[in-house]
Design a protein around this motif. Structure first.
Motif, PDB file in Angstrom:
ATOM      1  N   GLU A   1       2.393   1.827  -3.282  1.00  0.00           N
ATOM      2  CA  GLU A   1       1.387   2.362  -4.196  1.00  0.00           C
ATOM      3  C   GLU A   1       1.198   3.867  -3.945  1.00  0.00           C
ATOM      4  O   GLU A   1       1.101   4.667  -4.892  1.00  0.00           O
ATOM      5  CB  GLU A   1       0.071   1.602  -3.978  1.00  0.00           C
ATOM      6  N   LYS A   2       1.160   4.200  -2.634  1.00  0.00           N
ATOM      7  CA  LYS A   2       1.023   5.620  -2.293  1.00  0.00           C
ATOM      8  C   LYS A   2       2.232   6.414  -2.769  1.00  0.00           C
ATOM      9  O   LYS A   2       2.119   7.539  -3.261  1.00  0.00           O
ATOM     10  CB  LYS A   2       0.864   5.787  -0.785  1.00  0.00           C
ATOM     11  N   THR A   3       3.442   5.807  -2.574  1.00  0.00           N
ATOM     12  CA  THR A   3       4.677   6.480  -3.005  1.00  0.00           C
ATOM     13  C   THR A   3       4.654   6.742  -4.498  1.00  0.00           C
ATOM     14  O   THR A   3       5.041   7.834  -4.971  1.00  0.00           O
ATOM     15  CB  THR A   3       5.901   5.635  -2.633  1.00  0.00           C
TER      16      THR A   3
ATOM     17  N   LYS B   1       0.828  -1.196   0.000  1.00  0.00           N
ATOM     18  CA  LYS B   1       0.000   0.000   0.000  1.00  0.00           C
ATOM     19  C   LYS B   1       0.864   1.249   0.000  1.00  0.00           C
ATOM     20  O   LYS B   1       0.586   2.227  -0.721  1.00  0.00           O
ATOM     21  CB  LYS B   1      -0.906   0.000   1.213  1.00  0.00           C
TER      22      LYS B   1
ATOM     23  N   THR C   1       2.081   7.002  -6.289  1.00  0.00           N
ATOM     24  CA  THR C   1       1.081   8.061  -6.555  1.00  0.00           C
ATOM     25  C   THR C   1       1.647   9.444  -6.239  1.00  0.00           C
ATOM     26  O   THR C   1       1.462  10.405  -6.994  1.00  0.00           O
ATOM     27  CB  THR C   1      -0.168   7.796  -5.699  1.00  0.00           C
ATOM     28  N   LEU C   2       2.354   9.514  -5.085  1.00  0.00           N
ATOM     29  CA  LEU C   2       2.960  10.794  -4.685  1.00  0.00           C
ATOM     30  C   LEU C   2       4.040  11.223  -5.669  1.00  0.00           C
ATOM     31  O   LEU C   2       4.175  12.413  -5.986  1.00  0.00           O
ATOM     32  CB  LEU C   2       3.549  10.677  -3.282  1.00  0.00           C
TER      33      LEU C   2
END
Length: 463
Positions: free
Chosen positions: A416-418, A413, A420-421
């Motif tokens: 995935e966030k990284t 997760k 996205t960022l």
């Protein structure tokens, strides 16, 4: 047709009758009829028979005045309808699968007679007695008869009826009946059936439990009517001679003569008084030996050397001298037995020492086994503890695996966030760059305007 007719003569047998009947009605072979012939009992036997008859429809009762077991068996034979006949006594008992095993053997081999072994037991104590009703050497073939087993046909089993299963058609065809005399009424019928049978087989299991040393039994009163012994074997000889000249065969005749001699000498011990003894002894010497062809036998013709010596002295000595000779023989035998006893005593002493040494060795082995068992117990406890620790470690590993799986999911997760960022940062960076360019352009234009304004102002001042 029923498989078996079980014929039971009953005379004053109330003491053991229930045990006998229980072992018959509970036979595993149920396709039977039970014919009980009350021979004029004066005790409670008849009441017991009626009680069992009311409970089991396979049972029938025939009553007659007291005539003996021979007459009772003949009454039962006349009433029988089974394929096979079993003549059992009211004071014995029987293995519950006796009939099943004997019928199976008879039908597999198409036998006329099936003979089983039996076990003697003391009437008072119930202890079994070492004895066999199948005497070696037994036939080598599974099926045999008088033609294949000549000398031994009257020796392989006794003349008792209760260890034999007999085809009823054989009894009817050969018109075999039991002698209606008080003692030894089965010899004629049983040995006739054995001599006339085409196919005889054995079941070498002890299926019959025969009660011995019973007070008032027929065996204990043989001396009172020894003439029955003579009548039994004399009539048997006549029957064998008229049936195709069976005794014309020298081997069969040899076996028959030795059998009769063995019985005649054996029965002498059951004479209870000297008068009985003298009558029996003189009858043998004067006529009975001759009637059955036992006169003038040579010693080598007689199977048993002791009987040969007795037979010789019976012709030479009167009854009282023969008794004295027997007594002297017993004294001589007693000395021999005494020496033999001492020898056996020394052997026993040696055996006891060996047994003691073996016991000590066994004791040491038991101690070793005990130590090994204790060590094994410790190891088992250790293994149990190790198993518990292993189980705990497995559970901990499982927990860690679950935690790792959870962390992997969280990491995925975060990744995935990284991503996205990072994607968002690149977009914002481009936007900032565009804004910077726009601002720089705006500043450049502003500066240009300022220059233009400043330049125009100076021109005006110079002018």
């Amino acid at each position: 047709m029923l498989k078996v007719s079980v014929i039971v003569p009953v005379y004053n047998g109330e003491e053991h009758l229930r045990e006998c009947l229980d072992s018959i009605i509970n036979q595993t072979l149920t396709d039977i009829e039970i014919i009980c012939v009350d021979d004029g009992s004066t005790d409670g036997s008849l009441a017991i028979l009626r009680e069992y008859q009311n409970a089991d429809p396979r049972m029938q009762i025939i009553q007659q005045a007291n005539q003996g077991a021979g007459a009772a068996r003949n009454k039962g034979l006349d009433a029988a309808s089974g394929k096979y006949l079993a003549f059992w006594d009211c004071d014995d008992y029987f293995a519950l699968d006796a009939l099943e095993k004997m019928v199976k053997k008879a039908e597999e081999t198409q036998a006329d007679i099936c003979v089983c072994d039996a076990c003697d037991f003391e009437s008072e104590t119930g202890n079994t007695v070492a004895h066999s009703y199948l005497r070696s050497p037994l036939p080598e073939t599974e099926v045999f008869n008088i033609k294949s087993y000549k000398q031994r046909i009257f020796w392989f089993t006794s003349a008792v009826p209760w260890n034999k299963l007999i085809l009823r058609d054989l009894m009817l065809k050969e018109k075999i009946r039991f002698q209606e005399i008080m003692h030894i009424n089965d010899v004629y019928a049983i040995y006739s059936a054995i001599a006339f049978a085409e196919r005889i087989v054995l079941v070498k299991e002890k299926l019959i439990y025969y009660r011995v040393n019973r007070p008032g039994s027929l065996m204990s009163t043989y001396g009172e009517s020894a003439d029955s012994v003579f009548e039994a074997y004399e009539q048997l000889k006549i029957n064998l001679e008229r049936h195709g000249g069976i005794l014309d065969d020298p081997e069969i005749l040899l076996g028959f003569r030795n059998k009769v001699l063995d019985i005649y000498i054996y029965i002498m011990r059951y004479c209870n008084t000297f008068a009985q003894y003298q009558h029996y002894y003189d009858s043998l010497r004067e006529s009975r030996f001759q009637t059955v062809g036992l006169d003038g036998l040579e010693a080598e013709y007689i199977f048993n050397p002791r009987h040969a010596e007795r037979y010789k002295n019976m012709y030479q000595l009167p009854a009282e001298d023969y008794l004295l000779w027997q007594y002297q023989t017993l004294l001589l035998n007693d000395n021999v037995l005494h020496n033999d006893f001492n020898r056996q005593k020394n052997e026993l002493k040696t055996q006891k020492s060996e047994i003691k040494a073996q016991k000590n060795e066994i004791k040491a082995q038991k101690s070793e086994i005990k130590a090994l068992e204790s060590e094994l117990k410790d190891r088992e406890s250790e293994m149990k503890a190790q198993k518990g620790e292993l189980k705990r470690q497995k559970e901990e590993l499982k927990r860690q695996e679950s935690e790792l799986t959870r962390q992997k999911k969280e990491l995925a997760k975060l990744e995935e966030k990284t991503k996205t960022l990072e994607a968002l940062s690149q977009s914002q960076k481009r936007q900032l760059q565009l804004k910077s360019v726009r601002i720089a352009l705006k500043l450049s234009r502003l500066l240009g305007r300022l220059r233009d304004c400043f330049t125009g102002k100076r021109k005006k001042e110079h002018e």
